[in-house]
Scaffold this motif. Structure first.
Motif, PDB file in Angstrom:
ATOM      1  N   MET A   1     -10.892  30.549  35.623  1.00 62.46           N
ATOM      2  CA  MET A   1      -9.716  29.767  35.297  1.00 62.46           C
ATOM      3  C   MET A   1      -9.684  29.460  33.810  1.00 62.46           C
ATOM      4  N   ASN A   2      -8.498  29.434  33.234  1.00 61.05           N
ATOM      5  CA  ASN A   2      -8.351  29.077  31.835  1.00 61.05           C
ATOM      6  C   ASN A   2      -8.606  27.585  31.665  1.00 61.05           C
ATOM      7  N   GLU A   3      -9.563  27.233  30.820  1.00 65.86           N
ATOM      8  CA  GLU A   3      -9.990  25.845  30.716  1.00 65.86           C
ATOM      9  C   GLU A   3      -8.902  24.909  30.180  1.00 65.86           C
ATOM     10  N   SER A   4      -7.950  25.439  29.425  1.00 63.69           N
ATOM     11  CA  SER A   4      -6.964  24.570  28.796  1.00 63.69           C
ATOM     12  C   SER A   4      -5.650  24.507  29.571  1.00 63.69           C
ATOM     13  N   ILE A   5      -5.546  25.232  30.678  1.00 66.36           N
ATOM     14  CA  ILE A   5      -4.290  25.349  31.409  1.00 66.36           C
ATOM     15  C   ILE A   5      -4.381  24.615  32.745  1.00 66.36           C
ATOM     16  N   TRP A   6      -3.347  23.845  33.061  1.00 65.39           N
ATOM     17  CA  TRP A   6      -3.232  23.216  34.370  1.00 65.39           C
ATOM     18  C   TRP A   6      -2.599  24.209  35.343  1.00 65.39           C
ATOM     19  N   THR A   7      -3.163  24.318  36.528  1.00 69.23           N
ATOM     20  CA  THR A   7      -2.672  25.236  37.557  1.00 69.23           C
ATOM     21  C   THR A   7      -2.307  24.436  38.794  1.00 69.23           C
ATOM     22  N   THR A   8      -1.158  24.738  39.389  1.00 72.15           N
ATOM     23  CA  THR A   8      -0.720  24.027  40.590  1.00 72.15           C
ATOM     24  C   THR A   8      -0.769  24.966  41.791  1.00 72.15           C
ATOM     25  N   GLU A   9      -1.402  24.472  42.863  1.00 71.24           N
ATOM     26  CA  GLU A   9      -1.451  25.190  44.141  1.00 71.24           C
ATOM     27  C   GLU A   9      -1.043  24.217  45.227  1.00 71.24           C
ATOM     28  N   GLY A  10       0.137  24.423  45.811  1.00 71.27           N
ATOM     29  CA  GLY A  10       0.641  23.479  46.799  1.00 71.27           C
ATOM     30  C   GLY A  10       0.911  22.138  46.155  1.00 71.27           C
ATOM     31  N   LEU A  36      -6.239  11.172  40.490  1.00 75.02           N
ATOM     32  CA  LEU A  36      -6.999  12.075  39.645  1.00 75.02           C
ATOM     33  C   LEU A  36      -8.462  11.983  40.031  1.00 75.02           C
ATOM     34  N   GLY A  37      -9.071  13.105  40.329  1.00 74.94           N
ATOM     35  CA  GLY A  37     -10.500  13.162  40.605  1.00 74.94           C
ATOM     36  C   GLY A  37     -11.167  14.094  39.609  1.00 74.94           C
ATOM     37  N   ILE A  38     -12.302  13.698  39.077  1.00 74.80           N
ATOM     38  CA  ILE A  38     -13.110  14.569  38.237  1.00 74.80           C
ATOM     39  C   ILE A  38     -14.297  14.998  39.079  1.00 74.80           C
ATOM     40  N   LEU A  39     -14.427  16.292  39.320  1.00 75.45           N
ATOM     41  CA  LEU A  39     -15.463  16.817  40.190  1.00 75.45           C
ATOM     42  C   LEU A  39     -16.491  17.598  39.392  1.00 75.45           C
ATOM     43  N   GLU A  40     -17.732  17.544  39.850  1.00 78.34           N
ATOM     44  CA  GLU A  40     -18.792  18.386  39.315  1.00 78.34           C
ATOM     45  C   GLU A  40     -18.599  19.746  39.966  1.00 78.34           C
ATOM     46  N   GLY A  41     -18.298  20.761  39.153  1.00 74.76           N
ATOM     47  CA  GLY A  41     -17.807  22.026  39.687  1.00 74.76           C
ATOM     48  C   GLY A  41     -18.740  22.745  40.631  1.00 74.76           C
ATOM     49  N   ASP A  42     -20.057  22.732  40.354  1.00 77.60           N
ATOM     50  CA  ASP A  42     -20.987  23.497  41.177  1.00 77.60           C
ATOM     51  C   ASP A  42     -21.122  22.936  42.588  1.00 77.60           C
ATOM     52  N   PHE A  52      -2.628   7.244  39.347  1.00 70.23           N
ATOM     53  CA  PHE A  52      -1.605   7.136  38.311  1.00 70.23           C
ATOM     54  C   PHE A  52      -0.225   7.250  38.940  1.00 70.23           C
ATOM     55  N   ASP A  53       0.781   6.758  38.214  1.00 67.35           N
ATOM     56  CA  ASP A  53       2.151   6.797  38.713  1.00 67.35           C
ATOM     57  C   ASP A  53       2.859   8.107  38.403  1.00 67.35           C
ATOM     58  N   SER A  54       2.407   8.822  37.377  1.00 66.46           N
ATOM     59  CA  SER A  54       3.080  10.072  37.011  1.00 66.46           C
ATOM     60  C   SER A  54       2.064  11.176  36.771  1.00 66.46           C
ATOM     61  N   ILE A  55       2.504  12.416  36.939  1.00 65.35           N
ATOM     62  CA  ILE A  55       1.634  13.569  36.726  1.00 65.35           C
ATOM     63  C   ILE A  55       1.238  13.691  35.257  1.00 65.35           C
ATOM     64  N   ASP A  56       2.164  13.375  34.356  1.00 63.02           N
ATOM     65  CA  ASP A  56       1.848  13.477  32.933  1.00 63.02           C
ATOM     66  C   ASP A  56       0.779  12.468  32.523  1.00 63.02           C
ATOM     67  N   LYS A  59      -2.540  13.784  33.900  1.00 62.12           N
ATOM     68  CA  LYS A  59      -3.000  14.920  33.099  1.00 62.12           C
ATOM     69  C   LYS A  59      -3.537  14.465  31.747  1.00 62.12           C
ATOM     70  N   GLY A  60      -2.820  13.544  31.108  1.00 61.60           N
ATOM     71  CA  GLY A  60      -3.253  13.057  29.802  1.00 61.60           C
ATOM     72  C   GLY A  60      -4.617  12.400  29.857  1.00 61.60           C
ATOM     73  N   TYR A  61      -4.839  11.586  30.904  1.00 59.95           N
ATOM     74  CA  TYR A  61      -6.128  10.918  31.049  1.00 59.95           C
ATOM     75  C   TYR A  61      -7.236  11.939  31.292  1.00 59.95           C
ATOM     76  N   ALA A  62      -6.948  12.921  32.168  1.00 53.13           N
ATOM     77  CA  ALA A  62      -7.939  13.954  32.466  1.00 53.13           C
ATOM     78  C   ALA A  62      -8.243  14.798  31.233  1.00 53.13           C
ATOM     79  N   ASP A  63      -7.207  15.136  30.464  1.00 50.35           N
ATOM     80  CA  ASP A  63      -7.413  15.932  29.255  1.00 50.35           C
ATOM     81  C   ASP A  63      -8.364  15.232  28.292  1.00 50.35           C
ATOM     82  N   ARG A  64      -8.216  13.907  28.153  1.00 46.37           N
ATOM     83  CA  ARG A  64      -9.096  13.169  27.243  1.00 46.37           C
ATOM     84  C   ARG A  64     -10.550  13.251  27.704  1.00 46.37           C
ATOM     85  N   ILE A  65     -10.762  13.200  29.016  1.00 44.69           N
ATOM     86  CA  ILE A  65     -12.129  13.298  29.543  1.00 44.69           C
ATOM     87  C   ILE A  65     -12.684  14.708  29.360  1.00 44.69           C
ATOM     88  N   LEU A  66     -11.905  15.712  29.762  1.00 43.62           N
ATOM     89  CA  LEU A  66     -12.394  17.080  29.738  1.00 43.62           C
ATOM     90  C   LEU A  66     -12.555  17.626  28.326  1.00 43.62           C
TER      91      LEU A  66
END
Length: 192
Positions: A1-10, A36-42, A52-56, A59-66
Motif C-alpha cells: 500500500m502507498n504509505e501517503s495515500i488513504w484507501t477506502t474499502e466499503g 480512528l484506530g491505530i493498529l500495529e500492522g504485524d 471524530f465527527d468528520s472524516i477529514d 484523517k488529519g489526526y491520523a496523518d499527524r501520528i503516522l
C-alpha cells in the motif's frame, strides 16, 4: 500500500506508515461518529482509538501520528539506550524489537516491542507490547506471568496473547525492567 495515500474499502478507510508497521483505520461507529484506530500492522493489535465527527478531522489526526517518524525514531533510540544489555536486541529501522530467554527448557522467550506512535499530550507516548513466545508462537499467559506483569505496570492490557501499555519512553524502559525483574523470580533463565 502507498504509505501517503488513504484507501477506502466499503465503509472503512485505511492508510499505512513505516513500511506497514502502523495502520490507521477509520470506520463508522454505532453513534454516527467515525472511529480512528491505530493498529500495529504485524499483529493487527489496536494501539490507539479515538472518535471524530468528520472524516477529514480523523484523517488529519491520523496523518499527524503516522508522519511523526522523526519523533518516533528519537523515542526508539532512547529505549534502545535504556535497555542496552537488558535484552538481546534485534533492531529494525522502524521499531524496537527485543527478546530474552524466559524458560530454556520450553524455549519460551519474553519478547518486547516498543512502537513509538506519538499520541501522548506531548507527542512522546510510546506503545509497548510484551508477549511470551514459544516454538508455536505467542502463548497464553500463566498465572505467574500475569501477576508479574500486573506488578510491573498497572496500565497493562492483555489482548490476544500480547500485553500492551502506553507510557512515556522513560516510563516504558522502567516498565520493561520491572517486568523482567519480577518475572525473573519465576524464571531463572532471565537472570543468566
Amino acid at each position: 500500500m502507498n504509505e501517503s495515500i488513504w484507501t477506502t474499502e466499503g465503509d472503512t478507510t485505511w492508510r499505512t506508515a513505516d513500511d506497514c508497521s502502523l495502520v490507521a483505520r477509520i470506520a463508522p461507529a454505532e453513534d454516527g461518529t467515525l472511529e480512528l484506530g491505530i493498529l500495529e500492522g504485524d499483529t493487527a493489535c489496536e494501539l490507539f482509538a479515538r472518535r471524530f465527527d468528520s472524516i477529514d478531522e480523523a484523517k488529519g489526526y491520523a496523518d499527524r501520528i503516522l508522519d511523526q517518524k522523526m519523533q518516533r525514531d528519537m523515542s526508539i533510540t532512547f529505549i534502545e539506550d535504556g535497555l542496552d544489555g537488558v535484552l538481546s536486541p534485534n533492531i529494525s529501522d522502524e521499531d524496537y524489537l527485543a527478546s530474552r530467554s524466559l524458560d530454556c527448557d520450553t524455549m519460551r522467550e519474553l519478547v518486547v516491542r516498543a512502537l513509538p506512535i506519538c499520541t501522548g499530550p506531548n507527542s512522546q507516548e510510546v506503545a509497548v507490547a510484551f508477549s511470551i513466545a514459544g516454538p508455536e508462537g505467542i502463548e497464553l499467559e500463566t498465572n505467574q506471568e500475569a501477576d508479574a506483569l500486573k506488578q510491573a505496570t498497572e496500565q497493562a492490557v492483555f489482548l490476544s496473547g500480547i500485553w500492551s501499555v502506553y507510557a512515556a519512553p522513560g516510563d516504558a524502559v522502567e516498565a520493561v525492567k520491572g517486568l523482567i525483574s519480577t518475572l525473573g523470580r519465576f524464571y531463572p533463565s532471565l537472570n543468566r
